[in-house]
Design a protein around this motif. Structure first.
Motif, short mmCIF file in Angstrom:
data_model
loop_
_atom_site.label_atom_id
_atom_site.label_comp_id
_atom_site.label_asym_id
_atom_site.label_seq_id
_atom_site.Cartn_x
_atom_site.Cartn_y
_atom_site.Cartn_z
N TYR A 158 0.81 -1.22 0.00
CA TYR A 158 0.00 0.00 0.00
C TYR A 158 0.85 1.28 0.00
CZ TYR A 158 -4.73 -1.94 0.35
OH TYR A 158 -5.93 -2.56 0.08
N MET A 161 1.32 2.31 -3.54
CA MET A 161 0.16 2.31 -4.43
C MET A 161 -0.50 3.69 -4.52
SD MET A 161 -2.11 -1.10 -3.77
CE MET A 161 -1.48 -2.74 -4.00
N ARG A 162 -1.10 3.93 -5.69
CA ARG A 162 -2.01 5.07 -5.82
C ARG A 162 -3.18 4.87 -4.86
NH1 ARG A 162 -2.21 3.03 -10.91
NH2 ARG A 162 -4.47 2.82 -10.63
N HIS A 163 -3.82 5.96 -4.48
CA HIS A 163 -4.94 5.88 -3.54
C HIS A 163 -6.10 5.08 -4.13
CE1 HIS A 163 -7.57 6.90 -0.24
NE2 HIS A 163 -8.47 7.38 -1.08
N ASP A 164 -6.41 5.34 -5.41
CA ASP A 164 -7.53 4.61 -6.02
C ASP A 164 -7.22 3.12 -6.15
OD1 ASP A 164 -5.64 5.51 -8.14
OD2 ASP A 164 -7.00 4.39 -9.45
N ALA A 165 -5.94 2.78 -6.36
CA ALA A 165 -5.55 1.37 -6.44
C ALA A 165 -5.72 0.70 -5.08
CB ALA A 165 -4.11 1.25 -6.92
N GLN A 166 -5.37 1.42 -4.01
CA GLN A 166 -5.59 0.88 -2.67
C GLN A 166 -7.07 0.59 -2.44
OE1 GLN A 166 -4.05 3.49 0.36
NE2 GLN A 166 -2.01 3.60 -0.55
N GLU A 167 -7.93 1.52 -2.85
CA GLU A 167 -9.37 1.33 -2.66
C GLU A 167 -9.87 0.12 -3.44
OE1 GLU A 167 -11.05 5.08 -3.86
OE2 GLU A 167 -10.93 5.91 -1.82
N ASN A 168 -9.37 -0.07 -4.66
CA ASN A 168 -9.81 -1.20 -5.47
C ASN A 168 -9.37 -2.54 -4.86
OD1 ASN A 168 -11.03 0.46 -7.37
ND2 ASN A 168 -9.22 0.56 -8.69
N TYR A 287 -0.58 -0.59 -10.42
CA TYR A 287 -1.02 -0.04 -9.14
C TYR A 287 -0.29 1.23 -8.72
CZ TYR A 287 -3.18 -4.63 -8.65
OH TYR A 287 -3.93 -5.76 -8.84
N MET A 288 0.78 1.58 -9.41
CA MET A 288 1.59 2.73 -8.99
C MET A 288 1.24 4.00 -9.80
SD MET A 288 5.27 0.80 -8.49
CE MET A 288 6.09 2.20 -7.76
#
Length: 288
Positions: A158, A161-168, A287-288
């Motif tokens: 995490y 990771m980008r924030h939206d990738a973390q959410e997904n 994811y980055m």
């Protein structure tokens, strides 16, 4: 690296004449030495790989009883001492070549796709029917296994990771945990890494010629092997294989889709935990 491996093989098998040797070190868990264009020797890269190789060798020795499962038969092995660089197994090279997902998608011949699907599924049916009680190790509880995976992803991946990738990713696992009751299955012997690089095909008959790298094999969910097919060859061929499997497990496709969505994350996690920057970069690409 190559001289050490060659010397180790000669030390254990002094009567084996080595006229030619080529190293293939692109494997994630093992370095591979191709000897005399006919023998494959595998040396674990990591300490955990030694345990996997011990387990794999035991499984392969038992699988050779079924001639219809085209798996390697270990004829050379060294497990004393249990140290990196000294542990290895060796087997005769299986004739056949891996096929990429692109090659599958470019194939418009329905008969060829049918032959490949039936050949693949027939082998999986035999593998999954192999008596699980032959092996001491039981399957991990699916909820606990993926809870641990999720925790390690949060801690180790995490931060990159980008924030939206973390959410997904969070939604993927939370949805899984919320419908855990859908994930009941009958445990079977699975390959555990049933992807394109480990499947060798006969270019003339279009049938499966061999399966290699049983390092992740053991009792588990049969859907995990189908997840490898999905990741490697795409949904259409995966669906063809699932339909040909003919079992009474309505949740298999859903489970396979979930497992497949974790593969890149598992690769990235392997990279972090083993200092493999290539695996980390490959797994984190989206994811980055």
């Amino acid at each position: 690296m190559k001289p050490h491996y060659i010397n180790r093989i000669k030390e254990v098998y002094p009567d084996l004449e080595i006229e030619k040797a080529e190293v293939n070190d692109i494997g994630q868990n093992n370095d591979v030495l191709i000897v005399n264009d006919s023998l494959i020797f595998r040396f674990p890269k990591y300490q955990a790989g030694i345990d996997n190789m011990l387990k794999e060798t035991d499984i392969l020795q038992k699988l050779k009883a079924d001639k219809h499962i085209p798996a390697p038969v270990p004829i050379y092995q060294s497990f004393e001492p249990l140290e990196l660089g000294n542990v290895f197994t060796g087997y005769r090279m299986i004739e056949g070549s891996p096929l990429s997902g692109e090659e599958f998608r470019e194939c418009a011949d329905d008969l060829i796709l049918k032959l490949r699907s039936l050949s693949l599924v027939n082998v999986l049916i035999r593998l999954h029917a192999f008596p699980v009680d032959e092996f001491a190790e039981g399957p991990a509880a699916i909820h606990d296994e993926y809870k641990d995976l999720y925790n390690r992803i949060q801690v180790n991946l995490y931060p990159f990771m980008r924030h939206d990738a973390q959410e997904n990713v969070s939604k993927l696992f939370e949805d899984f945990f919320n419908r855990i009751d859908d994930f009941y299955f009958t445990s079977a012997l699975i390959h555990g890494d049933f992807g394109a690089s480990n499947l060798l095909w006969n270019s003339k008959t279009f049938e499966l010629a061999g399966i290699i790298d049983f390092g992740e094999s053991g009792p588990g969910d049969p859907a995990y092997d189908f997840a490898g097919i999905l990741a490697s060859y795409g949904y259409d061929f995966f669906k063809r294989c699932i339909d040909n499997y003919h079992n009474d497990d309505p949740g298999m496709e859903k489970r396979a889709v979930f497992y497949q969505k974790t593969f890149a994350l598992q690769e990235a996690l392997h990279g972090v935990e083993n200092g493999d920057s290539t695996a980390f970069a490959s797994g984190m690409r989206g994811y980055m």
